[in-house]
Design a protein around this motif. Structure first.
Motif, PDB file in Angstrom:
ATOM      1  N   THR A  84      47.122  20.828  50.940  1.00 38.50           N
ATOM      2  CA  THR A  84      45.806  21.405  50.629  1.00 38.50           C
ATOM      3  C   THR A  84      45.014  20.414  49.772  1.00 38.50           C
ATOM      4  O   THR A  84      45.588  19.676  48.961  1.00 38.50           O
ATOM      5  N   VAL A  85      43.720  20.377  49.953  1.00 35.29           N
ATOM      6  CA  VAL A  85      42.832  19.486  49.207  1.00 35.29           C
ATOM      7  C   VAL A  85      41.909  20.338  48.348  1.00 35.29           C
ATOM      8  O   VAL A  85      41.217  21.236  48.863  1.00 35.29           O
ATOM      9  N   THR A  86      41.892  20.059  47.024  1.00 31.50           N
ATOM     10  CA  THR A  86      41.021  20.783  46.091  1.00 31.50           C
ATOM     11  C   THR A  86      39.750  19.985  45.866  1.00 31.50           C
ATOM     12  O   THR A  86      39.800  18.791  45.530  1.00 31.50           O
ATOM     13  N   VAL A  87      38.630  20.619  46.080  1.00 32.07           N
ATOM     14  CA  VAL A  87      37.322  19.961  45.921  1.00 32.07           C
ATOM     15  C   VAL A  87      36.532  20.723  44.861  1.00 32.07           C
ATOM     16  O   VAL A  87      36.456  21.958  44.902  1.00 32.07           O
ATOM     17  N   THR A  88      35.942  19.963  43.913  1.00 34.50           N
ATOM     18  CA  THR A  88      35.109  20.575  42.872  1.00 34.50           C
ATOM     19  C   THR A  88      33.663  20.148  43.078  1.00 34.50           C
ATOM     20  O   THR A  88      33.378  19.049  43.579  1.00 34.50           O
TER      21      THR A  88
ATOM     22  N   ASP B  91      36.968  15.221  45.170  1.00 38.03           N
ATOM     23  CA  ASP B  91      38.337  15.692  45.423  1.00 38.03           C
ATOM     24  C   ASP B  91      39.193  15.491  44.186  1.00 38.03           C
ATOM     25  O   ASP B  91      38.701  15.068  43.128  1.00 38.03           O
ATOM     26  N   GLY B  92      40.492  15.778  44.322  1.00 37.35           N
ATOM     27  CA  GLY B  92      41.390  15.720  43.175  1.00 37.35           C
ATOM     28  C   GLY B  92      41.550  14.330  42.600  1.00 37.35           C
ATOM     29  O   GLY B  92      41.881  14.174  41.420  1.00 37.35           O
ATOM     30  N   SER B  93      41.308  13.290  43.405  1.00 37.04           N
ATOM     31  CA  SER B  93      41.453  11.915  42.909  1.00 37.04           C
ATOM     32  C   SER B  93      40.164  11.380  42.280  1.00 37.04           C
ATOM     33  O   SER B  93      40.116  10.235  41.861  1.00 37.04           O
ATOM     34  N   GLY B  94      39.104  12.210  42.221  1.00 37.39           N
ATOM     35  CA  GLY B  94      37.835  11.771  41.640  1.00 37.39           C
ATOM     36  C   GLY B  94      36.903  11.117  42.621  1.00 37.39           C
ATOM     37  O   GLY B  94      35.832  10.623  42.234  1.00 37.39           O
TER      38      GLY B  94
END
Length: 358
Positions: free
Chosen positions: A297-301, A310-313
């Motif tokens: 799953t990929v978390t996007v803010t 994304d989670g890596s910025g």
């Protein structure tokens, strides 16, 4: 016409004329003087001959058909016999293959449990000696069969021997209401007693009213004193339903037997018990359950400016972008870069021009 001298002379004269005409016709060949008369006769009598032939041909064909019908019937009978023989062979091959598979499965079970067995064939099924679920097998006392011996096949527990004759024996099947066998549950070793219920699942009462049992749990025979009537480790069946204990001292579950009691063919009588309890080794191996691979799953803010991070910025988009905006911007940038690289679009070099003027 009466037989008189005149009639005889007339007959002789007609015969002589006929021979004379035949002689003249043969000597004349294709230019025979009687050829015209023959053609005229053919013209007159041809239709009559065709009519007679048309009337007679069906009769002749019928006679020929009757004459040949015997041979055709024999050929058809031979073909029918060949077809019947082929069908019987195919049927016997299918049955033979089925019996080979049954025998192979039974021998594997006997080997896994270290049972010494005597193979037998079911030759009758039905009520006998007052029992409602029994079969008759083609081995008896002369083959070493005794009362209260365990009977199994390639699937599991079939029943026990109840009556023995010189060459046959009666087997009480495990689904008979008068049949009871001690059971042990796989892994947990919970003990119980299974009772037959005809065409319904076996009813098993566990001695422990709080025993943890669920659908799919498997049971084997617990074994009897001196291995009679039951040897240990024979597969019995799988749990299909569990009744709530309700605080009772025992717990009742329902078990679907492994054996199909309405289609028994090849069975084995255990004439020698195993030296040690085979435990669960005779049960078929259960398929290995593979765990499903987790889906990443990929978390996007969402940033205040609308960027999607994304989670890596890494910025992966912007909520304010309209579909196609990114492509249009990319195309514009590309066009500008291309125009700058074209020779015709280069800016004039003022420094170089000034030096030339000087």
């Amino acid at each position: 016409m009466r037989d008189t001298r005149e009639s005889r002379l007339l007959l002789v004269l007609l015969i002589a004329i006929a021979f004379a005409l035949i002689t003249v016709d043969i000597r004349g060949g294709e230019e025979s003087p009687v050829d015209g008369a023959r053609q005229a006769a053919a013209t007159v009598f041809g239709p009559v001959e065709n009519g007679v032939a048309a009337a007679v041909d069906p009769v002749g064909n019928a006679i020929g058909a009757v004459r040949d019908s015997g041979n055709r019937h024999d050929r058809i009978s031979a073909l029918e016999q060949e077809n019947a023989a082929l069908k019987a062979k195919l049927g016997s091959d299918d049955r033979t293959n089925s019996r080979v598979r049954q025998l192979d499965a039974m021998l594997k079970n006997a080997g896994a449990g270290q049972y010494g067995i005597k193979g037998a064939e079911v030759i009758a099924i039905g009520a006998a000696q007052g029992f409602s679920w029994t079969v008759t097998i083609d081995v008896g006392a002369d083959d070493g069969i005794r009362r209260d011996m365990t009977v199994l096949n390639g699937e599991g527990l079939v029943g026990r021997v109840t009556t023995v004759g010189p060459n046959t024996a009666t087997v009480l099947l495990a689904n008979d209401p008068d049949f009871t066998v001690g059971t042990r549950m796989e892994k947990t070793d919970e003990l119980g007693f299974a009772t037959g219920q005809g065409s319904r699942p076996l009813s098993v009462q566990f001695l422990n009213g709080k025993a943890k049992v669920k659908a799919g749990d498997r049971l084997v025979t617990f074994g009897s004193s001196k291995d009679k009537p039951f040897v240990p480790g024979v597969p019995v069946g799988e749990v299909v339903r569990v009744d709530p204990s309700g605080g009772a001292l025992t717990r009742t579950v329902y078990v679907k037997p492994y054996v199909g009691f309405t289609k028994l063919d090849i069975v084995g009588v255990v004439v020698q018990a195993p030296r040690s309890d085979p435990r669960d080794t005779v049960l078929p191996k259960q398929p290995v359950k593979t765990k499903p691979k987790p889906t990443p799953t990929v978390t996007v803010t969402v940033q205040p400016n609308g960027d999607l991070v994304d989670g890596s910025g890494k910025v992966v988009g912007n909520i304010n972008e309209k579909p196609g905006d990114g492509e249009a911007a990319g195309d514009a940038a590309g066009n500008q870069q291309g125009n700058a690289q074209q020779p015709g679009n280069q800016q004039p070099d003022n420094t170089a021009n000034g030096q030339d003027q000087g």
